[in-house]
Design an enzyme around this catalytic site. Sequence first.
Site, PDB file in Angstrom:
ATOM      1  N   LYS A   1       0.809  -1.037  -0.015  1.00 10.24           N
ATOM      2  CA  LYS A   1      -0.075  -0.009   0.047  1.00 10.24           C
ATOM      3  C   LYS A   1       1.003   1.272  -0.110  1.00 10.24           C
ATOM      4  CE  LYS A   1      -3.689  -2.161   2.539  1.00 10.24           C
ATOM      5  NZ  LYS A   1      -4.668  -2.388   3.609  1.00 10.24           N
TER       6      LYS A   1
ATOM      7  N   TYR B   1     -12.402  -2.619  -3.181  1.00 13.32           N
ATOM      8  CA  TYR B   1     -12.909  -2.679  -1.571  1.00 13.32           C
ATOM      9  C   TYR B   1     -14.501  -2.576  -1.623  1.00 13.32           C
ATOM     10  CZ  TYR B   1      -8.148  -2.423   0.648  1.00 13.32           C
ATOM     11  OH  TYR B   1      -6.916  -2.533   0.840  1.00 13.32           O
TER      12      TYR B   1
ATOM     13  N   ASN C   1      -1.899  -0.219   7.409  1.00 17.54           N
ATOM     14  CA  ASN C   1      -1.330  -1.489   7.603  1.00 17.54           C
ATOM     15  C   ASN C   1      -0.475  -2.044   6.498  1.00 17.54           C
ATOM     16  OD1 ASN C   1      -3.513  -2.333   6.019  1.00 17.54           O
ATOM     17  ND2 ASN C   1      -4.600  -3.342   7.341  1.00 17.54           N
TER      18      ASN C   1
ATOM     19  N   HIS D   1      -1.790  -5.384   1.425  1.00 15.71           N
ATOM     20  CA  HIS D   1      -2.972  -6.226   0.958  1.00 15.71           C
ATOM     21  C   HIS D   1      -2.754  -7.703   0.635  1.00 15.71           C
ATOM     22  CE1 HIS D   1      -6.815  -7.272  -0.564  1.00 15.71           C
ATOM     23  NE2 HIS D   1      -6.203  -7.749  -1.725  1.00 15.71           N
TER      24      HIS D   1
ATOM     25  N   GLU E   1      -8.996 -10.239  -7.834  1.00 14.92           N
ATOM     26  CA  GLU E   1      -8.403  -9.078  -7.652  1.00 14.92           C
ATOM     27  C   GLU E   1      -7.161  -9.108  -8.907  1.00 14.92           C
ATOM     28  OE1 GLU E   1      -7.487  -9.268  -3.619  1.00 14.92           O
ATOM     29  OE2 GLU E   1      -9.489  -9.045  -2.969  1.00 14.92           O
TER      30      GLU E   1
HETATM   31  P1  DAT Z   1      -7.506  -7.202   5.612  1.00 15.76           P
HETATM   32  O1  DAT Z   1      -6.764  -5.773   4.634  1.00 15.76           O
HETATM   33  O2  DAT Z   1      -6.769  -7.704   6.637  1.00 15.76           O
HETATM   34  O3  DAT Z   1      -7.877  -8.172   4.497  1.00 15.76           O
HETATM   35  P2  DAT Z   1     -10.270  -6.122   5.562  1.00 15.76           P
HETATM   36  O4  DAT Z   1     -10.403  -6.717   4.136  1.00 15.76           O
HETATM   37  O5  DAT Z   1     -11.307  -6.231   6.589  1.00 15.76           O
HETATM   38  O6  DAT Z   1      -8.881  -6.671   6.257  1.00 15.76           O
HETATM   39  O7  DAT Z   1     -10.234  -4.451   5.458  1.00 15.76           O
HETATM   40  C1  DAT Z   1      -9.564  -4.125   4.355  1.00 15.76           C
HETATM   41  C2  DAT Z   1      -8.855  -2.652   4.769  1.00 15.76           C
HETATM   42  O8  DAT Z   1      -9.616  -1.732   5.205  1.00 15.76           O
HETATM   43  C3  DAT Z   1      -7.844  -3.164   5.875  1.00 15.76           C
HETATM   44  O9  DAT Z   1      -6.493  -3.482   5.599  1.00 15.76           O
HETATM   45  C4  DAT Z   1      -7.786  -1.661   6.553  1.00 15.76           C
HETATM   46  C5  DAT Z   1      -9.226  -1.291   6.561  1.00 15.76           C
HETATM   47  N1  DAT Z   1     -10.118  -1.290   7.477  1.00 15.76           N
HETATM   48  C6  DAT Z   1     -10.458  -2.347   8.012  1.00 15.76           C
HETATM   49  N2  DAT Z   1     -11.086  -2.220   9.139  1.00 15.76           N
HETATM   50  C7  DAT Z   1     -10.782  -0.837   9.487  1.00 15.76           C
HETATM   51  C8  DAT Z   1     -11.306  -0.286  10.578  1.00 15.76           C
HETATM   52  N3  DAT Z   1     -12.018  -0.795  11.401  1.00 15.76           N
HETATM   53  N4  DAT Z   1     -10.999   1.016  10.481  1.00 15.76           N
HETATM   54  C9  DAT Z   1     -10.086   1.759   9.432  1.00 15.76           C
HETATM   55  N5  DAT Z   1      -9.794   1.018   8.510  1.00 15.76           N
HETATM   56  C10 DAT Z   1     -10.148  -0.332   8.499  1.00 15.76           C
HETATM   57 MG    MG Z   2      -9.539  -8.111   3.067  1.00 20.25          MG
END
Ligand code: DAT
Ligand code: MG
Length: 236
Positions: A96, A136, A199, A202, A213
């Site tokens: 990212k 997303y 974080n 991805h 994707e």
């Molecule tokens: P991951 O990236 O571990 O697959 P995810 O698919 O649930 O997690 O979410 C996609 C991204 O969205 C994640 O990397 C960071 C952001 N995200 C998820 N939950 C969040 C939250 N509660 N607050 C802010 N950003 C969030």
């Molecule tokens: Mg995810």
Amino acid sequence: MEALAAFGGVASTSSSLGRFTAKTTGDSYYTQNPISRFSRKPHLSAFPSNSQLFSLNPSHSNVKTLIRRSSTKPGIFLPHLVASLEQIEETYIMVKPDGVQRGFVGEIISRFEKKGFKLKGLKLFQCSKELAEEHYKDLKEKPFFPKLVDYITSGPVVCMAWEGVGVVASARKLIGSTNPLQAEPGTIRGDLAVQTGRNIVHGSDSPENGKREIALWFKEGELVEWTPAQAPWLRE
Ligand code: DAT
Ligand code: MG
């Protein structure tokens, strides 16, 4: 287990061959165990060679004896066949914008390379708002969605397609939990990040999403089919 013990020539007290005294030290085990006459020399591995698995001659008297002595279910365990049935998956991994800005591109690629997965696509890319929203789309209703799209489009990302058996789940393990503070040390997020909204990497969450994707982020011709020279050293 019976067949494994039998064909591997390794002592197993739980096999049907247990009635033969299993001494694991010295030559005596091999002289008392009839398999020793079959395999001729001690082997530490369960399967000393492919030839013993695939070219058993049923007319061989020792083999006949072994088959008769084992239970009614032969239960021969063939890891080679099991491995060939394993599904090769693809996953989309993306450094990212914060990972790129903080200079972690090489580090992140290296984690997947070291693990032994195969890189099939790689590019530095400035993502559009539309693409970020499509990527997303499952999170569209989340309150953080607009911020997430802003974050992903805030600078270049590094797009990667990785291939391998079990690569989707394994990559998720290498990446660590979504919240970096809960990610285990040793994982990418656990070692290099502190906040969910930053974080750094991805990884697809299912083989289906891996395909989706990769198709979303890579154009035709951007993926390369190749055979790494290390392939035979990674899988038997
Ligand atoms: P991951 O990236 O571990 O697959 P995810 O698919 O649930 O997690 O979410 C996609 C991204 O969205 C994640 O990397 C960071 C952001 N995200 C998820 N939950 C969040 C939250 N509660 N607050 C802010 N950003 C969030
Ligand atoms: Mg995810």
